[in-house]
Design an enzyme around this catalytic site. Structure first.
Site, PDB file in Angstrom:
ATOM      1  N   CYS A  28       2.198   7.565  -4.397  1.00  0.00           N
ATOM      2  CA  CYS A  28       1.253   7.993  -5.421  1.00  0.00           C
ATOM      3  C   CYS A  28       1.756   9.237  -6.156  1.00  0.00           C
ATOM      4  O   CYS A  28       2.801   9.201  -6.794  1.00  0.00           O
ATOM      5  CB  CYS A  28      -0.139   8.159  -4.827  1.00  0.00           C
ATOM      6  SG  CYS A  28      -1.444   8.267  -6.093  1.00  0.00           S
ATOM      7  N   HIS A  57      -1.194   2.899  -2.998  1.00  0.00           N
ATOM      8  CA  HIS A  57      -1.420   3.465  -1.659  1.00  0.00           C
ATOM      9  C   HIS A  57      -1.228   2.369  -0.607  1.00  0.00           C
ATOM     10  O   HIS A  57      -2.145   1.583  -0.371  1.00  0.00           O
ATOM     11  CB  HIS A  57      -2.844   4.024  -1.547  1.00  0.00           C
ATOM     12  CG  HIS A  57      -3.051   5.297  -2.281  1.00  0.00           C
ATOM     13  ND1 HIS A  57      -2.781   6.535  -1.733  1.00  0.00           N
ATOM     14  CD2 HIS A  57      -3.498   5.542  -3.542  1.00  0.00           C
ATOM     15  CE1 HIS A  57      -3.057   7.482  -2.608  1.00  0.00           C
ATOM     16  NE2 HIS A  57      -3.496   6.904  -3.713  1.00  0.00           N
ATOM     17  N   GLU A  97      -1.291   2.674   2.538  1.00  0.00           N
ATOM     18  CA  GLU A  97      -2.207   2.907   3.660  1.00  0.00           C
ATOM     19  C   GLU A  97      -3.610   2.408   3.368  1.00  0.00           C
ATOM     20  O   GLU A  97      -4.425   2.290   4.287  1.00  0.00           O
ATOM     21  CB  GLU A  97      -2.231   4.406   4.019  1.00  0.00           C
ATOM     22  CG  GLU A  97      -3.035   5.297   3.092  1.00  0.00           C
ATOM     23  CD  GLU A  97      -2.328   5.676   1.796  1.00  0.00           C
ATOM     24  OE1 GLU A  97      -2.889   6.485   1.039  1.00  0.00           O
ATOM     25  OE2 GLU A  97      -1.216   5.166   1.540  1.00  0.00           O
TER      26      GLU A  97
END
Length: 212
Positions: A81, A190, A192
Site C-alpha cells: 500500500c 492489502h 492481509e
C-alpha cells in the site's frame, strides 16, 4: 527458523500484516523499528497507511530510506500500500513529496471527477478489484489471473518502467497494482485483508528466494 521483519515507522497496519504472516507459517515474525533487527532478518515487509508526507517524514527521520535501499537489495522484500508508494520517486499527494526512489515513476491522484461508462466513481477507491497478472512472477504462484484483492487508496502509481509492472488494476484508469525488480516486490492492495488470494501471496513471499 527464518525471520521476517515488519518495518515499524509508526505508519502501518503492522499487526494485521504480522498476524497474516504468522498464519501462513512465514517463520518468526518481528514487528520492529530497530535497524539491527531489520538488517538481520531473512525477509523484510514494508507496510504503510496514511498520508505520504507524514510517512516519508518518519522514514527519513529514522533513516529508514537508506535502510530500505540496503535490505531490499539482497533478500526478499515486500512493500504494501503506502509502503509501495513510498518506494516510488515522487508523490503528488500533499502538494508533492519526494519518496525513496527505488522504482521509477510517480504517485498520482485519481481525481474527484473520476468517471467510467457515465458513472462517477468514488474516491478513495475502496473495495475488491481484479488484478491482471501481465508478467509471471513467483509471488503469483497458485493465484489465478484476475483474482480479486482488497484496495484502499486515493492515489495510484504511474510506473516509469513498464517492464517492472507485474500486476495491473483498473478503476476509471489503468494503474500499477504490483511492481517487481530483483528481490523487491510491491503491491498497492492489502494482501492481509484479501482472504485466500492475499494469504497465498504472503505464503509465496515466505517461500520465495528473492530471485526472478
Amino acid at each position: 527458523m527464518q525471520t521476517v521483519a515488519v518495518i515499524d515507522y509508526g505508519m502501518g497496519n503492522l499487526h494485521s500484516v504480522a498476524k497474516a504472516l504468522e498464519h501462513v507459517g512465514a517463520g518468526r515474525v518481528l514487528v520492529s523499528s530497530d535497524a539491527r533487527v531489520i538488517r538481520e532478518a531473512d525477509r523484510v515487509v514494508f507496510p504503510g497507511v496514511g498520508a505520504i508526507r507524514d510517512c516519508m517524514a518518519e522514514i527519513r527521520r529514522l533513516g529508514f530510506d537508506e535502510l530500505v535501499r540496503e535490505v531490499s537489495q539482497d533478500r526478499p522484500f515486500l512493500g504494501i500500500c503506502v509502503g509501495m508508494q513510498a518506494l516510488m520517486e515522487h508523490s503528488e499527494e500533499n502538494d508533492g513529496v519526494d519518496c525513496i526512489g527505488l522504482f521509477p515513476g510517480r504517485v498520482r491522484f485519481f481525481g474527484q471527477d473520476l468517471v467510467e461508462d457515465g458513472e462517477r466513481l468514488k474516491v478513495p477507491h475502496m473495495g475488491w478489484n481484479e488484478v491482471f497478472q501481465n508478467i509471471d512472477h513467483p509471488l503469483w504462484h497458485s493465484i489465478p489471473d484476475l483474482a480479486r484483492f482488497y484496495f484502499v487508496h486515493s492515489y495510484y502509481i504511474e510506473a516509469g518502467n513498464p517492464r517492472q509492472v507485474v500486476g495491473r488494476g483498473h478503476y476509471g484508469k489503468d494503474f500499477a497494482a504490483a511492481l517487481a525488480e530483483g528481490s523487491r516486490f510491491a503491491v498497492q492492495f492489502h494482501p492481509e485483508k484479501s482472504h485466500s488470494h492475499g494469504l497465498q501471496l504472503l505464503q509465496n513471499f515466505a517461500a520465495w528466494d528473492g530471485r526472478w
